[in-house]
Design an enzyme around this catalytic site. Sequence first.
Site, PDB file in Angstrom:
ATOM      1  N   GLY A  12     -49.095 -22.554  30.930  1.00 37.53           N
ATOM      2  CA  GLY A  12     -50.174 -22.322  31.896  1.00 37.53           C
ATOM      3  C   GLY A  12     -50.239 -23.537  32.815  1.00 37.53           C
ATOM      4  O   GLY A  12     -49.294 -24.337  32.888  1.00 37.53           O
ATOM      5  N   LEU A  13     -51.371 -23.687  33.497  1.00 37.51           N
ATOM      6  CA  LEU A  13     -51.469 -24.798  34.451  1.00 37.51           C
ATOM      7  C   LEU A  13     -51.272 -26.146  33.782  1.00 37.51           C
ATOM      8  O   LEU A  13     -50.586 -27.028  34.313  1.00 37.51           O
ATOM      9  CB  LEU A  13     -52.829 -24.761  35.149  1.00 37.51           C
ATOM     10  N   ARG A 298     -73.686 -21.799  34.072  1.00 37.81           N
ATOM     11  CA  ARG A 298     -73.446 -20.514  33.414  1.00 37.81           C
ATOM     12  C   ARG A 298     -74.309 -20.286  32.181  1.00 37.81           C
ATOM     13  O   ARG A 298     -74.745 -19.159  31.929  1.00 37.81           O
ATOM     14  CB  ARG A 298     -71.975 -20.436  33.016  1.00 37.81           C
ATOM     15  N   ARG A 414     -69.199 -25.686  30.401  1.00 41.30           N
ATOM     16  CA  ARG A 414     -68.275 -26.036  31.491  1.00 41.30           C
ATOM     17  C   ARG A 414     -68.825 -25.526  32.817  1.00 41.30           C
ATOM     18  O   ARG A 414     -69.291 -24.392  32.908  1.00 41.30           O
ATOM     19  CB  ARG A 414     -66.906 -25.413  31.249  1.00 41.30           C
ATOM     20  N   SER A 419     -62.335 -26.104  35.227  1.00 37.57           N
ATOM     21  CA  SER A 419     -61.293 -25.988  34.214  1.00 37.57           C
ATOM     22  C   SER A 419     -59.904 -26.130  34.831  1.00 37.57           C
ATOM     23  O   SER A 419     -59.040 -26.827  34.297  1.00 37.57           O
ATOM     24  CB  SER A 419     -61.393 -24.658  33.480  1.00 37.57           C
TER      25      SER A 419
HETATM   26  C1  LIG Z   1     -60.872 -14.274  34.038  1.00 33.06           C
HETATM   27  C2  LIG Z   1     -60.950 -15.772  34.119  1.00 33.06           C
HETATM   28  C3  LIG Z   1     -61.093 -16.406  35.345  1.00 33.06           C
HETATM   29  C4  LIG Z   1     -61.144 -17.787  35.425  1.00 33.06           C
HETATM   30  N1  LIG Z   1     -61.318 -18.393  36.646  1.00 33.06           N
HETATM   31  C5  LIG Z   1     -61.380 -19.748  36.709  1.00 33.06           C
HETATM   32  C6  LIG Z   1     -61.558 -20.411  37.957  1.00 33.06           C
HETATM   33  O1  LIG Z   1     -61.661 -19.797  39.019  1.00 33.06           O
HETATM   34  N2  LIG Z   1     -61.631 -21.763  37.965  1.00 33.06           N
HETATM   35  C7  LIG Z   1     -61.525 -22.504  36.817  1.00 33.06           C
HETATM   36  O2  LIG Z   1     -61.583 -23.725  36.887  1.00 33.06           O
HETATM   37  N3  LIG Z   1     -61.323 -21.891  35.621  1.00 33.06           N
HETATM   38  C8  LIG Z   1     -61.243 -20.550  35.549  1.00 33.06           C
HETATM   39  N4  LIG Z   1     -61.057 -19.955  34.328  1.00 33.06           N
HETATM   40  C9  LIG Z   1     -60.661 -20.775  33.171  1.00 33.06           C
HETATM   41  C10 LIG Z   1     -59.176 -21.115  33.306  1.00 33.06           C
HETATM   42  O3  LIG Z   1     -58.480 -20.010  33.815  1.00 33.06           O
HETATM   43  C11 LIG Z   1     -58.524 -21.524  31.993  1.00 33.06           C
HETATM   44  O4  LIG Z   1     -59.339 -22.416  31.312  1.00 33.06           O
HETATM   45  C12 LIG Z   1     -57.176 -22.182  32.254  1.00 33.06           C
HETATM   46  O5  LIG Z   1     -56.375 -21.375  33.096  1.00 33.06           O
HETATM   47  C13 LIG Z   1     -56.437 -22.495  30.969  1.00 33.06           C
HETATM   48  O6  LIG Z   1     -55.176 -23.011  31.293  1.00 33.06           O
HETATM   49  P1  LIG Z   1     -54.247 -23.621  30.174  1.00 33.06           P
HETATM   50  O7  LIG Z   1     -53.048 -24.157  30.869  1.00 33.06           O
HETATM   51  O8  LIG Z   1     -55.009 -24.538  29.316  1.00 33.06           O
HETATM   52  O9  LIG Z   1     -53.850 -22.383  29.254  1.00 33.06           O
HETATM   53  P2  LIG Z   1     -53.258 -20.936  29.592  1.00 33.06           P
HETATM   54  O10 LIG Z   1     -53.101 -20.681  31.035  1.00 33.06           O
HETATM   55  O11 LIG Z   1     -54.067 -19.995  28.787  1.00 33.06           O
HETATM   56  O12 LIG Z   1     -51.811 -21.015  28.992  1.00 33.06           O
HETATM   57  C14 LIG Z   1     -51.594 -21.059  27.607  1.00 33.06           C
HETATM   58  C15 LIG Z   1     -50.109 -21.069  27.353  1.00 33.06           C
HETATM   59  O13 LIG Z   1     -49.870 -21.290  25.968  1.00 33.06           O
HETATM   60  C16 LIG Z   1     -48.939 -20.363  25.488  1.00 33.06           C
HETATM   61  N5  LIG Z   1     -49.204 -20.162  24.059  1.00 33.06           N
HETATM   62  C17 LIG Z   1     -50.377 -19.872  23.452  1.00 33.06           C
HETATM   63  N6  LIG Z   1     -50.199 -19.776  22.125  1.00 33.06           N
HETATM   64  C18 LIG Z   1     -48.891 -20.020  21.885  1.00 33.06           C
HETATM   65  C19 LIG Z   1     -48.083 -20.040  20.725  1.00 33.06           C
HETATM   66  N7  LIG Z   1     -48.571 -19.778  19.504  1.00 33.06           N
HETATM   67  N8  LIG Z   1     -46.776 -20.314  20.865  1.00 33.06           N
HETATM   68  C20 LIG Z   1     -46.232 -20.540  22.088  1.00 33.06           C
HETATM   69  N9  LIG Z   1     -46.951 -20.536  23.219  1.00 33.06           N
HETATM   70  C21 LIG Z   1     -48.260 -20.271  23.115  1.00 33.06           C
HETATM   71  C22 LIG Z   1     -49.127 -19.134  26.353  1.00 33.06           C
HETATM   72  O14 LIG Z   1     -47.958 -18.338  26.356  1.00 33.06           O
HETATM   73  C23 LIG Z   1     -49.395 -19.778  27.705  1.00 33.06           C
HETATM   74  O15 LIG Z   1     -48.170 -20.096  28.336  1.00 33.06           O
HETATM   75  C24 LIG Z   1     -61.046 -18.561  34.245  1.00 33.06           C
HETATM   76  C25 LIG Z   1     -60.922 -17.936  33.008  1.00 33.06           C
HETATM   77  C26 LIG Z   1     -60.908 -16.550  32.933  1.00 33.06           C
HETATM   78  C27 LIG Z   1     -60.860 -15.915  31.579  1.00 33.06           C
END
Ligand SMILES: Cc1cc2nc3c(=O)[nH]c(=O)nc-3n(C[C@H](O)[C@H](O)[C@H](O)COP(=O)(O)OP(=O)(O)OC[C@H]3O[C@@H](n4cnc5c(N)ncnc54)[C@H](O)[C@@H]3O)c2cc1C
Length: 660
Positions: A12-13, A298, A414, A419
């Site tokens: 993810g990001l 929120r 949050r 995020s």
């Molecule tokens: C609908 C929605 C809208 C949102 N809009 C916003 C917004 O506008 N602004 C904002 O700031 N936040 C927003 N958020 C929150 C934000 O999107 C998330 O907190 C953020 O994108 C999380 O990013 P991340 O990189 O931590 O994880 P993620 O993007 O969830 O990536 C997780 C990664 O881990 C991998 N993974 C997970 N488990 C395993 C495993 N067991 N083995 C191997 N790989 C694994 C997955 O494949 C994925 O690649 C929103 C959330 C939701 C639900």
Amino acid sequence: MAQPRVLVIGGGLAGLAATMRLAELGVDVDLVSLVPVKRSHSVCAQGGINSVNALTRQQGDSEWKHLDDTVYGGDFLQHQPPVKEMADWGPRIIDLMDRLGVPFNRTSEGFRDQRRFGGTLYKRTAFAGATTGQQLLYALDEQVRRWEVAGKVKKWEFWDFLGPVLDDSGRCRGAVCQDLVTMQFKAFPADAVVLATGGNGLIYGRSTMSMVCTGSAVSRAYRAGAWYGNGEFIQVHPTAIPGADKLRLMSESARGEGGRVWVPRIPQDPRDPRSIPEAERSYFLEERYPKYGNLVPRDIATREIFDICTTDGLSVEKDRLCVYLDLTHIPRETLDRKLGGILEIYEKFQGVDPRVTPMKIFPAVHYSMGGLWVDYEKSGTGGMVEGSIRNQQTNLPGLYAIGECDYQYHGANRLGANSLLSCIFSGLFLAPSLVNVCGGKPGGDTTRLFEAEIRRQEERHRELLGRTAGDENPYALHQELGNLMTRVATVVRRNDQLEAAYDDVCEMARRWKRCAVSDTGNWTNQNVVFTKSLGDMFPIAKLILKGALLRDECRGAHFKPAFAMPGLAATDPVEKRREAEQWCDSFEANTEKWLKSTIAACGPDGDPEISYQEIDTSLIPPRPRLYGLVGGDAIEEVWKQRQGSVATSREAVVPVGAGS
Ligand SMILES: Cc1cc2nc3c(=O)[nH]c(=O)nc-3n(C[C@H](O)[C@H](O)[C@H](O)COP(=O)(O)OP(=O)(O)OC[C@H]3O[C@@H](n4cnc5c(N)ncnc54)[C@H](O)[C@@H]3O)c2cc1C
């Protein structure tokens, strides 16, 4: 000397930002993800990403105010130095993403457009329509692909992280993962392992999160000895549309662009909402919080919506709790340009055009403020020391966590659009620390460790495949868990229910051992992968419930009516003042007792062992969180006077340096 190598779990990001910067710094990266990285949950983020910018500065905004909004919004439950560092990095991150090609919305003069999000009075949120997460993710994905072509990054998509591999000293030396196509196991030795595995909404069954957000990776690290911080703090987003399969978000950007939340003053008024006159509508958020209006944080908006439906009985529908989110006063062209992505979602799933008819929405589980406990090293200026190997490190040396799966940045609640910032920030900021980790890597042959772990995982897998005669269905059990967690551990929490739910979850964990798998094949077996991840949900569900049960207070998203501090009842000025003094006394006593991080360690029997850690609030002292609530002025006045006298006595002894 062998080339340094880091294993990043999650694309993810957070994971992509870390991978990109590590590759730039010369480190080889293995990037493992359950799904193609472009399908990571970040792609769903809608509303935007926060940062101070030239426009808000003209109105008096600053990085310090972003820090202040974030810790006030989080009810002061987060360490302040990491938040300060993140807020300071905000403008650089937006510029970086702009340069990488993110199509941020522009004003007619060509400046990046900004919208307001909850918990701030400034228009601090940059956005790309209502698909900001997708645009950010694709931009980082493009960069990571460049490094892949250059041979610095190797991607392992459709691979499941099964757990860290620790040496005899407890240091993380890599991980074992499973190919979700061939179902084969593989060792990934690494100088450091980074978990960037996102949230765990599936523990609640239905949520706004993607279906891969099971929390399995974090649970596996937790059971290997990593601590989990502030588990009980789960964000319930005020505005989502219910669906039988999942709950779909209506982003805060809808309110940021002027959307108004209301209910008819007549319970379940059968009229078309468009024909209900203004005087017969209650814009309850605007009425109760005139300063922040529809953009209160929120946790507050969620409780108010919940309350107006359940306590005041003003839900729009009788059999389904909901309120109106109204955009119909905003010109269609503006809506399409700024919110097109989310309006399409509403139209597609509800069959109603929200440009013409007010939407019906209700709160839904959305985000976990808690996550793996991570460390940081504080700098002399109150932020973090860049390159310190402590930054983002879990209590297991060599194992790091970033993004939504860490507990560091958002405290008890949050703020919207913070995020995406914390994900990209923690990924970028961590990379130089890992370069230093790689420089001092421990020696010793680890072959034996990996062989033993692969054997253990293979046996576990075989045992699950052989479970064909059990009397439990993993999907039905998951639904039961989700329903229970949603009922007792979301908007309102009560100790008797939490206690009973804890026992129920322990029983479900026992029942999980009797789950039968219907697919016993050893090729793309989703059934067995899901059953494994269901087993991983119970330890996290337990620590959420235990943390919530023990925390006898209200803070941010954690609300227990039995410990709520009601507002002032008196109207007589003298009596009101007395009540306000009392209220502030209680607030101080509660802060003294409960302003602490909850730390869960997995005990030998799998139950959480809870302890508490002090929080660094050295930059901004905690204060009552009122957001201009009508009737809260007397409390604010007393509090300011108390702080004034504390500051005067403090200034007499200590030169205050913070705030620069
Ligand atoms: C609908 C929605 C809208 C949102 N809009 C916003 C917004 O506008 N602004 C904002 O700031 N936040 C927003 N958020 C929150 C934000 O999107 C998330 O907190 C953020 O994108 C999380 O990013 P991340 O990189 O931590 O994880 P993620 O993007 O969830 O990536 C997780 C990664 O881990 C991998 N993974 C997970 N488990 C395993 C495993 N067991 N083995 C191997 N790989 C694994 C997955 O494949 C994925 O690649 C929103 C959330 C939701 C639900």
